[in-house]
Design a protein around this motif. Structure first.
Motif: not given
Length: 389
Positions: A155-157, A187-190, A235-237
């Motif tokens: 996800p970070v990459a 992104q991480i939270l959603v 949703a933007g996650g």
């Protein structure tokens, strides 16, 4: 011809998959794609958009299945070290390698950072399959940390690749640290919320609805996976975070049909790997690849020898009790697989200048990583006395 390539790969897959999906799997399946897609059999495939879609979908499935096979006990053991490597480690690898590339290549600063971000994460499919095929159990939960890092660092990459791609396509090419932090947090939270919520709903329903046909349970889980992953994206996650979290929840809390679901999704993961490697092989043309081989050697060496080790040792500064053997092993085994190639398709399909050459260089970096780091995994572990007897 595409169908023939798939049938050949599936045949290889079905013949002792636990062995073929180790070190040589990427080479075998990509080789099939290269053989059939470069015009030698009057079949030419060249569609970056389709390749990116299929590669991303396969990657999501692999990450989801990785979550299904991850126990909560191993997460409790590895989340601190693995979490640091999958966030700070990826950022440090991107910065360190980006700076090095700025001095050894003709790319501008943003292109160097983009290149570094593409190859900054380790590959879940490569790590899972090689550790499984070699049946290695490592001391100090080293294998657990590697698996957790590889399953959670994409996800970070992916976020860095997306932001840097947008910057290169934008006329301003300016982005603040606050913007990156906010988007990363969102992104991480959603992704966490969607993955956890859909995973819980899936488990709740399956544990209470007695489906007469056990074969429907994996189908129901697959539907929940798509809802969690692509609902999170809408949703933007982050789609990979949602896939992994949903997999962990379902894999650990499902009571009925757990065994049949495990076999179904492990088989699906193998098929996803095969198809992903094949279509990536189809996308590349050997003559074009060879032209960028020499340019990939120095970046590959810089990543393996300098950027990855520095990033790992800095990330481990808060963990003072960790042995130097474990740090050396993790810093040396930053396995790459299809993930960096899938990430490299993002700027290439978006039309970023020089992205095609970058994609070819990434291909060789992955190849070098699989051959060198994949081969060195077991000898390195034994030399550092990390293998449990």
């Amino acid at each position: 011809m595409l169908g023939m390539a798939v049938l050949i790969a599936v045949g290889i897959l079905l013949h002792k998959p636990s062995k073929t999906l180790g070190l040589p799997s990427l080479l075998i399946f990509m080789g099939v794609g290269l053989l059939f897609g470069n015009g030698e059999f009057d079949f030419v495939y060249d569609n970056l958009a389709v390749t990116s879609f299929v590669g991303t979908l396969a990657l999501n499935i692999i990450v989801f299945v990785g979550g299904l096979n991850t126990s909560l006990a191993s997460i409790r053991i590895a989340y601190k070290e693995g979490g640091m490597l999958s966030t700070v480690g990826v950022l440090l690898t991107t910065i360190i390698l980006g700076v090095i590339l700025h001095f050894i290549t003709d790319f501008n600063v943003l292109s160097c950072l983009l290149f570094a971000a593409v190859v900054s994460s380790t590959d879940a499919a490569a790590v899972f399959s090689i550790l499984e095929s070699k049946k290695l159990k490592l001391k100090e939960s080293t294998d657990t940390v590697l698996e957790f890092e590889s399953a959670t660092n994409d996800p970070v990459a992916l976020l860095l690749v997306g932001i840097l791609t947008e910057m290169l396509l934008s006329s301003e090419q300016i982005v603040s640290a606050n913007m990156i932090a906010v988007e990363l947090a969102q992104q991480i939270l959603v992704g966490l919320v969607f993955g956890y919520g859909i995973g819980k709903c899936c488990v709740y329903l399956l544990n209470r609805i007695k489906l007469e046909e056990y074969g429907l349970i994996p189908v129901f889980i697959l539907s929940c996976f798509f809802i969690a992953a692509y609902g999170s994206e809408l949703a933007g996650g982050n789609i990979l975070v949602a896939s992994y979290v949903a997999g962990v929840i379902i894999g650990n809390e499902l009571l009925r049909g757990k065994e049949i679901s495990k076999h179904f999704f492990n088989s699906l993961s193998w098929l996803a790997q095969a198809l992903m490697f094949i279509i990536l092989g189809l996308q590349f043309f050997p003559r074009d690849l060879v032209a960028d081989l020499q340019a990939a050697l120095l970046p590959a060496a810089a990543l393996i020898v300098i950027a990855r080790p520095l990033a790992v040792f800095i990330s481990y500064l808060p963990f003072r009790r960790t042995s130097w053997q474990k740090k050396v092993f993790i810093s040396s085994i930053g396995l790459k697989g299809a993930t960096p190639i899938v990430f490299a398709l993002i700027p290439a399909s978006a039309g970023v200048e020089g992205a095609n050459s970058m994609m070819h260089m990434v291909f060789f970096i992955v190849l070098i990583s699989v051959l060198v780091q994949g081969w060195a995994l077991e000898p390195m572990a034994r030399w550092l006395n990390l293998v449990e007897k």
